[in-house]
Scaffold this active site. Sequence first.
Site, PDB file in Angstrom:
ATOM      1  N   GLY A  21     -20.936  80.761 -25.340  1.00 49.09           N
ATOM      2  CA  GLY A  21     -21.751  81.896 -24.940  1.00 49.09           C
ATOM      3  C   GLY A  21     -22.305  82.595 -26.167  1.00 49.09           C
ATOM      4  N   GLY A  22     -21.628  83.655 -26.588  1.00 43.72           N
ATOM      5  CA  GLY A  22     -22.104  84.493 -27.684  1.00 43.72           C
ATOM      6  C   GLY A  22     -22.558  83.729 -28.923  1.00 43.72           C
ATOM      7  CB  SER A  56     -13.783  83.790 -27.682  1.00 47.98           C
ATOM      8  OG  SER A  56     -13.985  84.937 -26.873  1.00 47.98           O
ATOM      9  CD  GLU A  90     -17.175  78.812 -19.661  1.00 43.23           C
ATOM     10  OE1 GLU A  90     -17.633  78.798 -20.810  1.00 43.23           O
ATOM     11  OE2 GLU A  90     -17.745  79.398 -18.720  1.00 43.23           O
ATOM     12  N   GLY A 128     -16.114  86.135 -23.782  1.00 38.35           N
ATOM     13  CA  GLY A 128     -16.738  87.324 -24.347  1.00 38.35           C
ATOM     14  C   GLY A 128     -15.752  88.362 -24.843  1.00 38.35           C
ATOM     15  CD  GLU A 142     -20.620  85.597 -17.621  1.00 40.21           C
ATOM     16  OE1 GLU A 142     -21.802  85.197 -17.642  1.00 40.21           O
ATOM     17  OE2 GLU A 142     -19.893  85.634 -18.633  1.00 40.21           O
ATOM     18  CG  ASN A 200     -24.176  80.272 -20.183  1.00 38.46           C
ATOM     19  OD1 ASN A 200     -25.336  80.616 -19.923  1.00 38.46           O
ATOM     20  ND2 ASN A 200     -23.134  80.650 -19.456  1.00 38.46           N
ATOM     21  CD1 TRP A 201     -28.619  79.773 -25.147  1.00 38.27           C
ATOM     22  CD2 TRP A 201     -30.795  80.288 -24.982  1.00 38.27           C
ATOM     23  NE1 TRP A 201     -29.304  78.999 -26.056  1.00 38.27           N
ATOM     24  CE2 TRP A 201     -30.646  79.301 -25.969  1.00 38.27           C
ATOM     25  CE3 TRP A 201     -32.085  80.761 -24.696  1.00 38.27           C
ATOM     26  CZ2 TRP A 201     -31.723  78.775 -26.692  1.00 38.27           C
ATOM     27  CZ3 TRP A 201     -33.159  80.237 -25.397  1.00 38.27           C
ATOM     28  CH2 TRP A 201     -32.975  79.260 -26.390  1.00 38.27           C
ATOM     29  CE  LYS A 202     -21.853  83.711 -20.966  1.00 43.47           C
ATOM     30  NZ  LYS A 202     -20.558  84.375 -21.025  1.00 43.47           N
ATOM     31  CG  HIS A 230     -20.535  80.979 -16.043  1.00 38.55           C
ATOM     32  ND1 HIS A 230     -20.117  82.282 -16.148  1.00 38.55           N
ATOM     33  CD2 HIS A 230     -20.408  80.441 -17.277  1.00 38.55           C
ATOM     34  CE1 HIS A 230     -19.764  82.517 -17.411  1.00 38.55           C
ATOM     35  NE2 HIS A 230     -19.929  81.417 -18.117  1.00 38.55           N
TER      36      HIS A 230
HETATM   37  P1  13P Z   1     -18.336  83.402 -24.944  1.00 36.38           P
HETATM   38  O1  13P Z   1     -18.458  82.211 -25.857  1.00 36.38           O
HETATM   39  O2  13P Z   1     -19.280  84.501 -25.289  1.00 36.38           O
HETATM   40  O3  13P Z   1     -16.913  83.850 -24.799  1.00 36.38           O
HETATM   41  O4  13P Z   1     -18.804  82.909 -23.482  1.00 36.38           O
HETATM   42  C1  13P Z   1     -18.273  81.766 -22.939  1.00 36.38           C
HETATM   43  C2  13P Z   1     -19.027  81.410 -21.711  1.00 36.38           C
HETATM   44  O5  13P Z   1     -18.943  82.086 -20.702  1.00 36.38           O
HETATM   45  C3  13P Z   1     -19.920  80.244 -21.768  1.00 36.38           C
HETATM   46  O6  13P Z   1     -20.363  79.890 -20.501  1.00 36.38           O
END
Ligand code: 13P
Length: 253
Positions: free
Chosen positions: A237-238, A216, A170, A176, A101, A11-13, A99
């Site tokens: 994510g990251g 993470s 998640e 994050g 967020e 997920n590149w956000k 998600h």
């Molecule tokens: P991180 O891997 O940066 O913790 O993010 C997870 C995430 O929200 C993937 O959708």
Amino acid sequence: MNNRRKIAAGNWKMHKTLLEGQGLAHEIRTMAETELMNNAEIIIFPPFIHLVTLKKQLEGSPIQIGAQNMNQHEQGAYTGEISAAMLSSIGMNYVLIGHSERRQYYNETNDSCASKINVALAKGLQVVYCIGETLEERNDTKHFTVIENQLEALKGLSSSEMKSVVLAYEPVWAIGTGVTASAEQANEMHQHIRNVVSTLFNNEVAEGVSILYGGSVKPDNAKGLFGMSDIDGALIGGAALSSRDFIDIAKSF
Ligand code: 13P
């Protein structure tokens, strides 16, 4: 060993300009084609405006592509929004729904997620439905109930529609933050999720659905997570913003 699909999804956000995204997709493709020897599925979720370009760029590659969100209405006067039909029309394989967020910053609810899931499936998209509790909810030992309520969004789907649904657990406190749920903690929740799915549908659906862990995930903790009985992959994510880390995670099955 079960025969559920093993998935590494990135997920590149809200990261990467078009040029940067093209560079990252190119690296991921090259590494996947030359290094990836297992049968893991790779999916990337770039920002909306990169989707058409990256879809074309990744043609003929093993990388699948999806959108990070969509609107629950089929069409209409919803300025700035993107519909499921639009995503289908540009060849998207997947869409992320719910998600944390989006739930946190854009008021998405289990009800709006349920509508989105139904519209997405009707338009031929596969859904990655995200669920997860906050730290406060876990500390109040409400985490199992929160997940049960979030899974209610699947109610009413048919068993055959469930074949196009992937779940992603998640925990919000692990996103994050650098804090990962321990492999045992994650697996405990994945087993709970499978039990809830079994109650909502049946055992066959529950045993067949892939459940990804997100929060993470890094190359150094992926193997431990993927070694657990009910963890079928990761939503990353990251670490998905680095081709090296992303592919190393995908190689950890
Ligand atoms: P991180 O891997 O940066 O913790 O993010 C997870 C995430 O929200 C993937 O959708």
